[in-house]
Every structure is written in structure tokens, then in C-alpha cells.
Scaffold this motif. Structure first.
Motif, short mmCIF file in Angstrom:
data_model
loop_
_atom_site.label_atom_id
_atom_site.label_comp_id
_atom_site.label_asym_id
_atom_site.label_seq_id
_atom_site.Cartn_x
_atom_site.Cartn_y
_atom_site.Cartn_z
N ALA A 68 0.83 -1.22 0.00
CA ALA A 68 0.00 0.00 0.00
C ALA A 68 0.86 1.26 0.00
O ALA A 68 0.51 2.25 -0.64
CB ALA A 68 -0.91 0.01 1.22
N ARG A 101 -3.96 -9.59 -1.07
CA ARG A 101 -4.75 -9.75 -2.28
C ARG A 101 -5.69 -10.95 -2.17
O ARG A 101 -5.62 -11.73 -1.21
CB ARG A 101 -3.83 -9.91 -3.49
CG ARG A 101 -2.89 -8.73 -3.76
CD ARG A 101 -3.62 -7.44 -4.03
NE ARG A 101 -2.76 -6.43 -4.63
CZ ARG A 101 -2.20 -5.39 -3.97
NH1 ARG A 101 -2.41 -5.22 -2.69
NH2 ARG A 101 -1.46 -4.51 -4.63
N ARG A 111 -9.02 -4.55 -1.92
CA ARG A 111 -8.04 -4.21 -0.92
C ARG A 111 -8.64 -4.28 0.50
O ARG A 111 -9.84 -4.46 0.66
CB ARG A 111 -7.47 -2.81 -1.16
CG ARG A 111 -6.76 -2.63 -2.51
CD ARG A 111 -5.55 -3.53 -2.66
NE ARG A 111 -4.69 -3.11 -3.75
CZ ARG A 111 -4.64 -3.64 -4.97
NH1 ARG A 111 -5.43 -4.66 -5.30
NH2 ARG A 111 -3.80 -3.18 -5.90
N SER A 122 -4.85 0.75 5.07
CA SER A 122 -6.01 1.03 4.22
C SER A 122 -6.03 2.51 3.81
O SER A 122 -6.44 2.85 2.70
CB SER A 122 -7.32 0.67 4.94
OG SER A 122 -7.64 -0.68 4.72
N TYR A 180 -3.97 2.73 0.84
CA TYR A 180 -4.69 2.22 -0.34
C TYR A 180 -5.71 3.25 -0.83
O TYR A 180 -5.93 3.40 -2.04
CB TYR A 180 -5.36 0.88 -0.06
CG TYR A 180 -4.40 -0.31 -0.11
CD1 TYR A 180 -3.62 -0.54 -1.23
CD2 TYR A 180 -4.29 -1.19 0.96
CE1 TYR A 180 -2.74 -1.62 -1.28
CE2 TYR A 180 -3.42 -2.27 0.92
CZ TYR A 180 -2.65 -2.49 -0.20
OH TYR A 180 -1.77 -3.56 -0.26
#
Lengths: 277, 277
Positions: A62, A94, B94, B101, B104
Motif C-alpha cells: 500500500a 490480495r 483491498r 487502508s 490504499y
């Protein structure tokens, strides 16, 4: 890398340390910011300072993806300089339907396709068998499947319990076990719940476990080893912030090394206590 | 894009078609292979041929990532040419601990950081609340959370059932509902199980559902609409292979358009039957 090669490396380095490369441009030393690729410069210095102390490196994808094309280039260059005797983990979480997971496997395992050739990748199991098995089809590569994670949100679904009192993370381990072996499957188990390793080991006595959450997230190394270590060690304990951000000054690599030495020594002690070395 | 803008677009185009851009270099027409970026050339032609018929585009990120840096550049260029009136979906599956996160989200929502600014991203819920909420913190952006997927492996864990007879996918919807609203959350529900939409609608009457699995995977559009359509339509039905790989010849874009027209007409009929238009 084979399981035996990993075990041999752990015994020779007297360490089961994985260094997390969650490299954030806002947290690296200012003097690197004028470099052409500051993230790569930082990673290179960290890797060189810790290569004899750690058995694995785990870039958190990320952090690279957040910089788009440029970040992927930093990731590619980082993968290239990871020591070949160390186990490399693409921490990517993933997982998708079969034909798509196959593409993710190409992305992280096949340098001819993507420029990256990690030994392993972390996988989210929600979509089931065909989302995991394409990664296991790659000879010599590993899938590291989320079982019981270290974050607050892990309580939301991973403990969901069926009529037999079995929790989702147990069902995940039992089912995923049937898709591969301890030679190509590991599980992610957070360090923040030491005693949970007892239950994990009931379901996966021989598998290696990738353990985040020691240090910054509050997990105890001694507890993880007490409940989770097996005869081969069976643990890769990750540390990120405690090592890579030990200093924001010009001494960041030396300070990272000092922190890695401290952890390696604790780990050596645990390996001796539990009779692995 | 707001929910109302999406609904308005559906009513004006009389379509709730999402075109999947799972662009595979081995499946695109040979005459494109000499282009500088064949994947981008292909996507551009497909988008131009279908922009008035579809309300959403969904690049499958794995297909780009499998080509590494070069693939991310194709993805960036593709995102740039997606019609601004269409809803864009990064199909990325994701999900990680909060700080990851957040990265992402930067990768897919913030063009200043990554070069990409999709309206939405697909999310795997296994890690719980802190893995989902960072995506919801972005104003005007959407998280599309996996609930009940269309693949064989969906049966492995998504139907795991607790003592009250509640299945995991229901628990996912109920909990995730409390983290956002139908203005920033959608769910992925596979078309291959038409009647399952009845149960989904008990838990998420107002949310939009992203529906893969019509066509190549065998789902019926009429069944999906019968059990899943609500007063706002509430569905984005994805088609990929049936449209983008309708021909491998020089007529690939025209053939894609013909297939998209056929689907749009079926969709118009369903919108009329169910009183949405």
C-alpha cells in the motif's frame, strides 16, 4: 525459498526477525528527500543495516501503491536489492476469483511479467479456494493467508462462531490447510493475543506463522514464543516502526541496526529456551 | 459521484451497465500489439464505443499490476480517459489495518498522490472496521464491500453460519452498514445466485449492489432484477468478457458496442418492468 532453507537461515542467524518496509515519505529523514528516489534510498540503507540480523523483509505494498507509477518503481528497485538469502514477503492482502488471483500471482511472483519476484504474498481468504490456489501453483512460492490479525477490526468477523463453537479463523485454517501444505502455506496471526496461539497451533502445528503486532502494537515476544513456537521455530515475527523509524536523523540506519540487534538477541534467547538451537 | 447523480445517470441512459476492463494482452486483437501501449489503446476504443450505453467502468487492478510499472502507467492513462459522467470503480479487493487502508485509499482516490482518482474501490472485509473506514473518510468516494461473491470459492467462508442461523455475508452487511450509509457504501453480490438477492435486500434495502457474474459466469439478468432491483434501480450489473472480448478482430470495438446495446436494451426493459423509469 523452501521451508528447510528458511529453517536453516533462522538457525544460522539465530533470529526469526522480519523487517517491515512500510516506507512513508513523511516519516523518513529529511536529508533523504533530495535523493532521486528517497523511498528506495531509505529502504536500501535499512536493508544494508539489518541484513545479517533479519531473515525476512516485508514491503507493505500500500505504501508504494499510494505513489502510483513512481511508487511501483521504488518497490521494484527495493525488491532487487533484498538479500537473496532472506525470505521476501509482498504484504499485499490480495485475493479475487481464480483468473484474477492468477494475475496477482504474476504481479508479485513473476519478474518477467512485472519486474517483481517475491517469495511470498499475503492473502485475504474471504473469497475462498479459487482465490488462494493460483498462488500455490507457483513452484517455490508461498501464500501467507490471513487467519487472526492484530488490529481492532479483527474482532468483527474473524471470531464469528458456528454452532459447534468453531470460529471463522479456525475454519479458515482448517480449509486452507487442505489446499496446500506447510511447505507453501503460512498464516498471519497477530501478536496481540498471545494465548490465541494455543488454538492456532491446534489447527496448524507445523506451519510457519507471520506475526505482526510485536512492539508498537503491544504484543509480547515471550508470549508469542511460549504459545506459538514449534520445533522448527515456526514463527516470523515482524517489526516495522520500532526499527525503521527508530530515528529521523542522519543516524537512522545505525539506530535501526541497534533496534534489530536488540530484537535478534531476544529472539536468540527464545530459540534457546524452546530448544530450537 | 453522489448516489443521486448515479441514479439520474441510470434513468437518463436507461442502463445500469458496468463494463469491466479486465484487459489481458493475450486476448486483445493482434493489430493493437504494435501500439506503444496496447492495453491503453484497447481500453480507449472500448470506452469510446460504449460510453453512452454504460454508467460505470471497472478496471480490474490485477490485470494492470501483473505488468508492474508499465501496467500502472496503462491504468493511469485509462483512468484519465474514463468519461466524467460515468462511475469509476477500482476493482482492487483491498483491505488492511487502518494506517495501511489509508494508503490504499490514497492510491485509488487521490490523483495528487498516485495519479488515480477513482470514485470507488472494492474492499475485502475480513479485517473488519478499521480496514474499511479509511475509504469512507474520503468525501464523495465509495467503498464497495464484498458480501456474497459469484465464484465457486464463495461457498467456503461466506456461508459460515452462527448459532442464530445467520451467515457470514449477512453479518458482514449488518456490521458494515453501521460504518457508513447507502451514500458511500455498496456491496458486491454475485449474479449466479438470483434468489440470494432476497436475503441481501432484507439487510441492505437501499444500497447499490455491484453485480458480477451475468453472462460468462451464468447469472440471469431477469432473476437479478426480480429479486434485487429497488425503486432507485440499486444495481450496477457488470459485464466483461461478453463485451470486451466479443471479437478479436479489427471490429472488436463495434462488436463490443453491439453487445453493450443488447444488454442496455434488456436493462431498459427491466427498469420499465420494475417501474424505475
Amino acid at each position: 525459498m523452501t521451508k528447510q532453507e528458511l529453517i536453516d537461515q533462522i538457525k544460522s542467524k539465530k533470529s526469526f526477525l522480519c523487517v517491515g518496509l512500510d516506507t512513508d515519505i513523511t516519516k523518513i529523514p529529511d536529508h533523504l528527500l533530495d535523493d532521486e528516489d528517497p523511498i528506495f534510498s531509505f529502504n536500501k540503507a535499512i536493508v544494508e543495516a539489518t541484513a545479517d540480523l533479519s531473515v525476512a523483509y516485508k514491503p507493505n505494498i500500500a505504501f508504494y501503491e499510494s505513489y502510483g507509477v513512481k511508487g511501483w518503481e521504488s518497490l521494484r528497485k527495493t525488491w532487487e536489492i533484498l538479500p537473496k538469502d532472506c525470505f521476501s514477503i509482498a504484504d499485499a492482502k490480495r485475493g479475487d476469483i481464480g483468473n484474477t488471483s492468477k494475475m496477482y500471482a504474476q504481479a508479485f511472483f513473476n519478474p518477467q511479467s512485472s519486474g517483481l519476484g517475491f517469495d511470498s504474498i499475503t492473502i485475504a481468504p474471504y473469497m475462498g479456494e479459487d482465490s488462494v490456489t493460483p498462488f500455490l501453483d507457483f513452484q517455490g512460492k508461498w501464500a501467507i493467508v490471513l487467519a487472526l490479525t492484530s488490529n481492532q477490526g479483527s474482532l468483527d468477523f474473524q471470531n464469528f462462531q458456528n454452532t459447534d463453537g468453531k470460529q471463522l479463523f479456525e475454519e479458515v485454517i482448517d480449509k486452507v490447510n487442505t489446499w496446500g501444505t506447510s511447505e507453501n502455506l503460512m498464516y498471519v496471526v497477530g501478536a496481540t493475543r498471545g494465548e490465541a496461539f494455543l488454538k492456532i497451533r491446534e489447527h496448524a502445528p507445523d506451519h510457519f506463522l507471520l506475526v505482526p503486532g510485536v512492539g508498537a502494537q503491544g504484543g509480547s515476544l515471550a508470549d508469542v514464543c511460549k504459545y506459538g513456537m514449534n520445533k522448527d521455530c515456526g514463527l516470523l515475527v515482524n517489526s516495522t516502526r520500532g526499527i525503521i523509524y527508530a530515528s529521523k536523523g542522519k543516524d537512522f540506519a545505525e539506530r535501526a541496526r541497534e533496534e534489530a540487534i536488540a530484537l535478534q538477541q531476544e529472539m536468540q534467547q527464545q530459540l534457546e529456551i524452546h530448544g530450537v538451537i
